[in-house]
Write a protein that holds these residues in place. Sequence first.
Motif, PDB file in Angstrom:
ATOM      1  N   GLY A   1     -68.102   9.656 -29.544  1.00  0.00           N
ATOM      2  CA  GLY A   1     -66.723   9.282 -29.250  1.00  0.00           C
ATOM      3  C   GLY A   1     -65.735  10.135 -30.020  1.00  0.00           C
ATOM      4  O   GLY A   1     -64.734  10.609 -29.474  1.00  0.00           O
ATOM      5  N   GLU A   2     -66.022  10.364 -31.302  1.00  0.00           N
ATOM      6  CA  GLU A   2     -65.137  11.187 -32.128  1.00  0.00           C
ATOM      7  C   GLU A   2     -65.135  12.635 -31.649  1.00  0.00           C
ATOM      8  O   GLU A   2     -64.095  13.290 -31.645  1.00  0.00           O
ATOM      9  CB  GLU A   2     -65.547  11.110 -33.601  1.00  0.00           C
ATOM     10  N   LEU A   3     -66.293  13.138 -31.248  1.00  0.00           N
ATOM     11  CA  LEU A   3     -66.360  14.499 -30.717  1.00  0.00           C
ATOM     12  C   LEU A   3     -65.517  14.632 -29.447  1.00  0.00           C
ATOM     13  O   LEU A   3     -64.813  15.624 -29.261  1.00  0.00           O
ATOM     14  CB  LEU A   3     -67.809  14.880 -30.392  1.00  0.00           C
ATOM     15  N   LEU A   4     -65.592  13.625 -28.581  1.00  0.00           N
ATOM     16  CA  LEU A   4     -64.828  13.661 -27.330  1.00  0.00           C
ATOM     17  C   LEU A   4     -63.322  13.638 -27.598  1.00  0.00           C
ATOM     18  O   LEU A   4     -62.552  14.336 -26.939  1.00  0.00           O
ATOM     19  CB  LEU A   4     -65.233  12.500 -26.425  1.00  0.00           C
ATOM     20  N   VAL A   5     -62.905  12.862 -28.600  1.00  0.00           N
ATOM     21  CA  VAL A   5     -61.484  12.811 -28.965  1.00  0.00           C
ATOM     22  C   VAL A   5     -61.068  14.134 -29.601  1.00  0.00           C
ATOM     23  O   VAL A   5     -60.037  14.716 -29.238  1.00  0.00           O
ATOM     24  CB  VAL A   5     -61.197  11.615 -29.906  1.00  0.00           C
TER      25      VAL A   5
ATOM     26  N   GLY B   1     -70.946   7.030 -23.587  1.00  0.00           N
ATOM     27  CA  GLY B   1     -70.713   8.048 -22.567  1.00  0.00           C
ATOM     28  C   GLY B   1     -70.783   7.477 -21.160  1.00  0.00           C
ATOM     29  O   GLY B   1     -69.965   7.811 -20.295  1.00  0.00           O
ATOM     30  N   GLU B   2     -71.766   6.597 -20.916  1.00  0.00           N
ATOM     31  CA  GLU B   2     -71.902   5.967 -19.602  1.00  0.00           C
ATOM     32  C   GLU B   2     -70.669   5.133 -19.264  1.00  0.00           C
ATOM     33  O   GLU B   2     -70.187   5.143 -18.130  1.00  0.00           O
ATOM     34  CB  GLU B   2     -73.131   5.059 -19.560  1.00  0.00           C
ATOM     35  N   LEU B   3     -70.153   4.402 -20.246  1.00  0.00           N
ATOM     36  CA  LEU B   3     -68.968   3.575 -20.021  1.00  0.00           C
ATOM     37  C   LEU B   3     -67.741   4.431 -19.719  1.00  0.00           C
ATOM     38  O   LEU B   3     -66.943   4.099 -18.841  1.00  0.00           O
ATOM     39  CB  LEU B   3     -68.711   2.674 -21.230  1.00  0.00           C
ATOM     40  N   LEU B   4     -67.600   5.530 -20.432  1.00  0.00           N
ATOM     41  CA  LEU B   4     -66.460   6.420 -20.198  1.00  0.00           C
ATOM     42  C   LEU B   4     -66.542   7.062 -18.809  1.00  0.00           C
ATOM     43  O   LEU B   4     -65.535   7.195 -18.118  1.00  0.00           O
ATOM     44  CB  LEU B   4     -66.398   7.495 -21.284  1.00  0.00           C
ATOM     45  N   VAL B   5     -67.740   7.457 -18.392  1.00  0.00           N
ATOM     46  CA  VAL B   5     -67.926   8.041 -17.058  1.00  0.00           C
ATOM     47  C   VAL B   5     -67.639   6.990 -15.998  1.00  0.00           C
ATOM     48  O   VAL B   5     -66.929   7.246 -15.023  1.00  0.00           O
ATOM     49  CB  VAL B   5     -69.352   8.625 -16.910  1.00  0.00           C
ATOM     50  N   ALA B   6     -68.180   5.779 -16.177  1.00  0.00           N
ATOM     51  CA  ALA B   6     -67.973   4.695 -15.202  1.00  0.00           C
ATOM     52  C   ALA B   6     -66.492   4.339 -15.073  1.00  0.00           C
ATOM     53  O   ALA B   6     -66.033   3.985 -13.981  1.00  0.00           O
ATOM     54  CB  ALA B   6     -68.778   3.453 -15.604  1.00  0.00           C
ATOM     55  N   ALA B   7     -65.751   4.465 -16.155  1.00  0.00           N
ATOM     56  CA  ALA B   7     -64.314   4.156 -16.123  1.00  0.00           C
ATOM     57  C   ALA B   7     -63.496   5.299 -15.527  1.00  0.00           C
ATOM     58  O   ALA B   7     -62.290   5.171 -15.343  1.00  0.00           O
ATOM     59  CB  ALA B   7     -63.822   3.845 -17.536  1.00  0.00           C
ATOM     60  N   GLY B   8     -64.152   6.425 -15.239  1.00  0.00           N
ATOM     61  CA  GLY B   8     -63.448   7.560 -14.654  1.00  0.00           C
ATOM     62  C   GLY B   8     -62.640   8.357 -15.656  1.00  0.00           C
ATOM     63  O   GLY B   8     -61.786   9.156 -15.287  1.00  0.00           O
ATOM     64  N   VAL B   9     -62.922   8.168 -16.944  1.00  0.00           N
ATOM     65  CA  VAL B   9     -62.167   8.833 -18.007  1.00  0.00           C
ATOM     66  C   VAL B   9     -62.626  10.283 -18.186  1.00  0.00           C
ATOM     67  O   VAL B   9     -61.833  11.160 -18.512  1.00  0.00           O
ATOM     68  CB  VAL B   9     -62.318   8.054 -19.335  1.00  0.00           C
ATOM     69  N   ILE B  10     -63.929  10.536 -17.944  1.00  0.00           N
ATOM     70  CA  ILE B  10     -64.506  11.856 -18.189  1.00  0.00           C
ATOM     71  C   ILE B  10     -65.660  12.078 -17.215  1.00  0.00           C
ATOM     72  O   ILE B  10     -66.317  11.115 -16.792  1.00  0.00           O
ATOM     73  CB  ILE B  10     -64.971  11.985 -19.666  1.00  0.00           C
ATOM     74  N   ALA B  11     -65.912  13.331 -16.886  1.00  0.00           N
ATOM     75  CA  ALA B  11     -67.029  13.681 -16.000  1.00  0.00           C
ATOM     76  C   ALA B  11     -68.340  13.626 -16.782  1.00  0.00           C
ATOM     77  O   ALA B  11     -68.390  13.958 -17.969  1.00  0.00           O
ATOM     78  CB  ALA B  11     -66.822  15.069 -15.423  1.00  0.00           C
TER      79      ALA B  11
ATOM     80  N   LYS C   1     -69.418  16.784 -18.620  1.00  0.00           N
ATOM     81  CA  LYS C   1     -68.721  17.029 -19.891  1.00  0.00           C
ATOM     82  C   LYS C   1     -69.362  16.229 -21.024  1.00  0.00           C
ATOM     83  O   LYS C   1     -69.540  16.740 -22.131  1.00  0.00           O
ATOM     84  CB  LYS C   1     -67.238  16.682 -19.779  1.00  0.00           C
ATOM     85  N   VAL C   2     -69.707  14.970 -20.744  1.00  0.00           N
ATOM     86  CA  VAL C   2     -70.374  14.142 -21.762  1.00  0.00           C
ATOM     87  C   VAL C   2     -71.701  14.784 -22.141  1.00  0.00           C
ATOM     88  O   VAL C   2     -72.051  14.885 -23.322  1.00  0.00           O
ATOM     89  CB  VAL C   2     -70.581  12.692 -21.270  1.00  0.00           C
ATOM     90  N   THR C   3     -72.443  15.266 -21.137  1.00  0.00           N
ATOM     91  CA  THR C   3     -73.735  15.902 -21.385  1.00  0.00           C
ATOM     92  C   THR C   3     -73.567  17.155 -22.255  1.00  0.00           C
ATOM     93  O   THR C   3     -74.344  17.384 -23.182  1.00  0.00           O
ATOM     94  CB  THR C   3     -74.418  16.258 -20.053  1.00  0.00           C
ATOM     95  N   GLN C   4     -72.544  17.947 -21.984  1.00  0.00           N
ATOM     96  CA  GLN C   4     -72.307  19.152 -22.769  1.00  0.00           C
ATOM     97  C   GLN C   4     -71.948  18.817 -24.218  1.00  0.00           C
ATOM     98  O   GLN C   4     -72.410  19.495 -25.146  1.00  0.00           O
ATOM     99  CB  GLN C   4     -71.223  20.001 -22.115  1.00  0.00           C
ATOM    100  N   ILE C   5     -71.167  17.776 -24.410  1.00  0.00           N
ATOM    101  CA  ILE C   5     -70.812  17.370 -25.774  1.00  0.00           C
ATOM    102  C   ILE C   5     -72.051  16.816 -26.497  1.00  0.00           C
ATOM    103  O   ILE C   5     -72.262  17.088 -27.683  1.00  0.00           O
ATOM    104  CB  ILE C   5     -69.655  16.344 -25.773  1.00  0.00           C
ATOM    105  N   LEU C   6     -72.881  16.058 -25.784  1.00  0.00           N
ATOM    106  CA  LEU C   6     -74.126  15.570 -26.388  1.00  0.00           C
ATOM    107  C   LEU C   6     -75.024  16.747 -26.779  1.00  0.00           C
ATOM    108  O   LEU C   6     -75.669  16.717 -27.826  1.00  0.00           O
ATOM    109  CB  LEU C   6     -74.870  14.634 -25.432  1.00  0.00           C
ATOM    110  N   SER C   7     -75.055  17.771 -25.960  1.00  0.00           N
ATOM    111  CA  SER C   7     -75.829  18.970 -26.262  1.00  0.00           C
ATOM    112  C   SER C   7     -75.362  19.567 -27.586  1.00  0.00           C
ATOM    113  O   SER C   7     -76.170  19.924 -28.442  1.00  0.00           O
ATOM    114  CB  SER C   7     -75.663  19.980 -25.121  1.00  0.00           C
ATOM    115  N   GLN C   8     -74.054  19.644 -27.747  1.00  0.00           N
ATOM    116  CA  GLN C   8     -73.473  20.173 -28.983  1.00  0.00           C
ATOM    117  C   GLN C   8     -73.794  19.247 -30.158  1.00  0.00           C
ATOM    118  O   GLN C   8     -74.222  19.700 -31.217  1.00  0.00           O
ATOM    119  CB  GLN C   8     -71.969  20.288 -28.805  1.00  0.00           C
TER     120      GLN C   8
END
Length: 190
Positions: free
Chosen positions: A8-12, A37-47, A50-57
């Motif tokens: 969450g902090e990385l995404l912000v 990440g699943e909740l943010l995607v389900a809410a339409g906040v992020i693709a 993008k979550v997968t790429q941040i998790l990779s990092q």
Amino acid sequence: VAERLRIGELLVETGLISRADLEAALERQKEDKRRLGELLVAAGVIAEAKVTQILSQQLSVPWVSLSHIDFSRALLELVPSECAQKYGVVPIYVRRGKNKSQTLYVAMQDPTESDALDEIARYSGLPVRAMIAPPTDIRGAIRAYYLGLPPEEEVAAVSPPEQPAAAPPPRPAPSSAEVAAPPVPAPAVP
């Protein structure tokens, strides 16, 4: 060793979501136990990508797109269907190292799942390295290549909306010629 930043902090920090989006998702997570990440995607906040790429990092695990992977039968046989479905994992490729040994690379929803990696290594007889891919891509690959099913989007697009079935029209009574005629066998399909 510096403590790894939470997703969450990385995404912000990267500007992909707002602090308010994060707080709302964390609040939802108290009731809905899915991953942040699943909740943010389900809410339409992020693709999801993008979550997968941040998790990779965050996890220092390579990110992979499944769109150009050749899922050969020989490759798929290195990971049993039950394991693929249980852990959300698909084989990507086998790479030969400098010392001529081979390593199996797999895409996973959760590359920290060491039980999956151990199980796949035992089954394949190869060392296994994890990569990360979007969960819907992995589920789609499992549906298509292990289960022989169409992608979920196609199923939704083809399936008509649920409606009560209409009663079929009444059939006319058969004529005496229809009753007496023997059935015609269907032609054999090679």
